[in-house]
Each structure stands twice: as C-alpha cells, then as structure tokens.
Scaffold this motif. Sequence first.
Motif, PDB file in Angstrom:
ATOM      1  N   LYS A 174      -9.374  -4.242  -3.261  1.00 56.95           N
ATOM      2  CA  LYS A 174      -8.951  -4.205  -4.664  1.00 56.95           C
ATOM      3  C   LYS A 174      -9.700  -3.107  -5.427  1.00 56.95           C
ATOM      4  O   LYS A 174      -9.122  -2.381  -6.235  1.00 56.95           O
ATOM      5  CB  LYS A 174      -9.224  -5.567  -5.314  1.00 56.95           C
ATOM      6  N   GLN A 175     -11.019  -3.010  -5.159  1.00 50.20           N
ATOM      7  CA  GLN A 175     -11.826  -2.002  -5.833  1.00 50.20           C
ATOM      8  C   GLN A 175     -11.393  -0.592  -5.425  1.00 50.20           C
ATOM      9  O   GLN A 175     -11.380   0.333  -6.228  1.00 50.20           O
ATOM     10  CB  GLN A 175     -13.323  -2.207  -5.543  1.00 50.20           C
ATOM     11  N   LEU A 176     -11.070  -0.430  -4.150  1.00 49.49           N
ATOM     12  CA  LEU A 176     -10.631   0.878  -3.665  1.00 49.49           C
ATOM     13  C   LEU A 176      -9.292   1.280  -4.304  1.00 49.49           C
ATOM     14  O   LEU A 176      -9.057   2.455  -4.594  1.00 49.49           O
ATOM     15  CB  LEU A 176     -10.500   0.890  -2.144  1.00 49.49           C
ATOM     16  N   LYS A 177      -8.376   0.319  -4.513  1.00 49.91           N
ATOM     17  CA  LYS A 177      -7.066   0.610  -5.106  1.00 49.91           C
ATOM     18  C   LYS A 177      -7.193   0.972  -6.575  1.00 49.91           C
ATOM     19  O   LYS A 177      -6.415   1.764  -7.092  1.00 49.91           O
ATOM     20  CB  LYS A 177      -6.161  -0.620  -4.964  1.00 49.91           C
ATOM     21  N   THR A 178      -8.164   0.408  -7.296  1.00 42.55           N
ATOM     22  CA  THR A 178      -8.320   0.683  -8.711  1.00 42.55           C
ATOM     23  C   THR A 178      -9.051   2.014  -8.967  1.00 42.55           C
ATOM     24  O   THR A 178      -9.015   2.532 -10.060  1.00 42.55           O
ATOM     25  CB  THR A 178      -9.081  -0.449  -9.408  1.00 42.55           C
ATOM     26  N   THR A 179      -9.696   2.544  -7.991  1.00 38.36           N
ATOM     27  CA  THR A 179     -10.402   3.803  -8.216  1.00 38.36           C
ATOM     28  C   THR A 179      -9.659   5.008  -7.779  1.00 38.36           C
ATOM     29  O   THR A 179      -8.717   5.220  -7.219  1.00 38.36           O
ATOM     30  CB  THR A 179     -11.759   3.831  -7.464  1.00 38.36           C
ATOM     31  N   LYS A 188     -13.157  -5.676  -1.838  1.00 39.90           N
ATOM     32  CA  LYS A 188     -13.405  -4.245  -1.612  1.00 39.90           C
ATOM     33  C   LYS A 188     -12.095  -3.459  -1.636  1.00 39.90           C
ATOM     34  O   LYS A 188     -12.037  -2.356  -2.187  1.00 39.90           O
ATOM     35  CB  LYS A 188     -14.127  -4.025  -0.270  1.00 39.90           C
TER      36      LYS A 188
END
Length: 195
Positions: free
Chosen positions: A190-195, A188
């Motif tokens: 990682k997903q937050l950093k990519t968005t 989660k």
Amino acid sequence: MRNTITLIVLVFCSVTIAQQDTLMSKPTLSQEEINKQIARDFYMNLWFTNNTDKYDQYVAEEYVVHDIGDRKNVVEPAIEQKIVADRFWGGGSWDNKIDYQIADGDLVATRWIANYKAESLMAKIMFGSGSIPIINVFRIKDGKIVEIWNHRHDIDTNQTMMFTIKGLLIGLLIALIPTFIAFRLKRKIKQLKTT
C-alpha cells in the motif's frame, strides 16, 4: 504325694500341648500378603478416605516414581503423596474401589477404579469428574513403598482436553505468524502504491 506330682505333671503337659496347638493353628502371613496389606492400607488412607496425614506410615522418606509420559525415575520425598492426595481431596470427593491385587516378591500390583467427583471450579477444570482405571505397581522394602509405577488411562480424563487445548494454542500461534507477515506485506505494498 506321688499322686499330686503326677497330677501337676499331667496338667503342665496338657497346658503345654494346648499352647503349642494354638500357636500352630494361627496362620502366618507371607511377606507377599503383608506387602499387599501395606498397599491396601495406603489406598484406604490416602485415596479412599481423607487420612492423608498417615502417608509416612506407607511411603519411604524418599521413593522413586515412574509415571506416564516423560516423568520417569523421579525421586520424590514422601510428603509428595500427601500433597497430591490433598489436592484431590480439597477439590472434590472420591468413591474408589480395588478390583484386585497381585504380589510377586517385593512387588505389589493393584488395579483400582478411581471415581472422582470434582466440586470446586479448579478441580473441574484440572481433573474433571468421572471414573478412571489405574494400575499401580509398588516395590516395598522394610514395610514401606520405595518405588511406584503409575499406569492411568488418562484418555478418559480431562488430561486429554488439556492436550487438545495445548495443541490448538500451538496451532493458532503458528497460524498467526504468516498472518502477521501477510499484513505487514500488505501495508508495505500500500505504501509503495501511494508513493
């Protein structure tokens, strides 16, 4: 004629006295000795030799067992003794001996050493090989075992290893829960950093 009658009476009295002496000289077994013999025969046929079909000569149709652990006051059919003995005999061989017996009323306590040699893979895993001291207390009624208290020193057997493996598996399961949560949180983040 008188001599003949006297001779017959003397012979009859001698035979009667001899029979009474023979009857009186035979020791009678106490009920405790009879109960100890029942217990010895039970061991000899089920655990010391593979004559498990004779189980019903020693065990009542239903009996109460008090085992180590949570298995207390369990009513079992007599065939259960045969099933357990057959399970052991099917996987290996025994060389057992009775150390001593004590009887008190309808109770017989027997301390014996079970020497088991596992031969099949399943027996090696489940039972293992080795010696284990066992004390059984039987309550005997009408010539049959109606109650069994079973005291084994299981720490000397593979039972200890089973508890260790069970504890290890439970510990691993508990450890996997936070690991699983950590991986999900990492994903989660990682997903937050990519968005």
